[in-house]
Write an enzyme that holds these catalytic residues in place. Structure first.
Site, short mmCIF file in Angstrom:
data_model
loop_
_atom_site.label_atom_id
_atom_site.label_comp_id
_atom_site.label_asym_id
_atom_site.label_seq_id
_atom_site.Cartn_x
_atom_site.Cartn_y
_atom_site.Cartn_z
N CYS A 124 46.10 34.85 43.64
CA CYS A 124 47.03 35.88 42.88
C CYS A 124 48.43 35.67 43.63
O CYS A 124 49.46 36.05 42.91
CB CYS A 124 46.41 37.41 43.23
SG CYS A 124 46.35 37.96 44.70
N CYS B 197 42.01 43.00 47.11
CA CYS B 197 43.25 43.41 47.70
C CYS B 197 43.26 44.18 49.00
O CYS B 197 43.71 43.93 49.92
CB CYS B 197 44.27 44.47 46.57
SG CYS B 197 44.22 43.82 44.99
FE1 FES Z 1 46.19 40.01 44.71
FE2 FES Z 1 46.12 42.36 44.36
S1 FES Z 1 45.99 41.15 42.84
S2 FES Z 1 46.28 41.38 46.27
#
Ligand code: FES
Length: 122
Positions: free
Chosen positions: A33, A102
């Site tokens: 991400c 996360c």
């Molecule tokens: Fe990667 Fe939240 S989407 S830490």
């Protein structure tokens, strides 16, 4: 997607920024991400006296950082090393399944920060 608790913590985030005199710092990132999380700790006599974060990421990354830094204050070094992402998720009353990573990021950042402190101390 997020529950009210997550939105509230995100909006009123606590402990954002850098602590002066931090003696343990942990930085982790998630390659998929692209989010980056940095945890700062001030540890005295084996106790976490202060904790803060700088997070460049999604709302869950900010909310988990904020709640984790609140949970860390007053813990011993050993207790901080045992803080799990599941405890952080529980404190937020849940996260969507695609946002669990996360909370894993914050667990890793806390461990990095504590280990940084232990390395410098030895
Ligand atoms: Fe990667 Fe939240 S989407 S830490």
């Amino acid at each position: 997607m997020y529950n009210d608790k997550v939105l509230e913590v995100f909006a009123s985030r606590k402990n954002a920024g850098e602590i002066e005199n931090a003696n343990g710092v942990g930085t982790v990132g998630n390659a998929s991400c692209g989010d980056i999380m940095k945890i700062f700790l001030r540890i005295e006599d084996n106790i976490i006296k202060d904790a803060s974060f700088k997070t460049f990421g999604c709302a869950a990354a900010v909310a988990t950082s904020s709640v984790a830094t609140e949970m860390l204050k007053g813990l011993t070094v050993e207790q901080a090393l045992n803080l799990t992402n599941a405890q952080v998720v529980e404190a937020l009353e849940g996260l969507p399944p695609q946002k669990i990573h996360c909370s894993v990021l914050v667990e890793e950042a806390v461990k990095e920060a504590v280990n940084d402190y232990l390395k410098k101390r030895d």
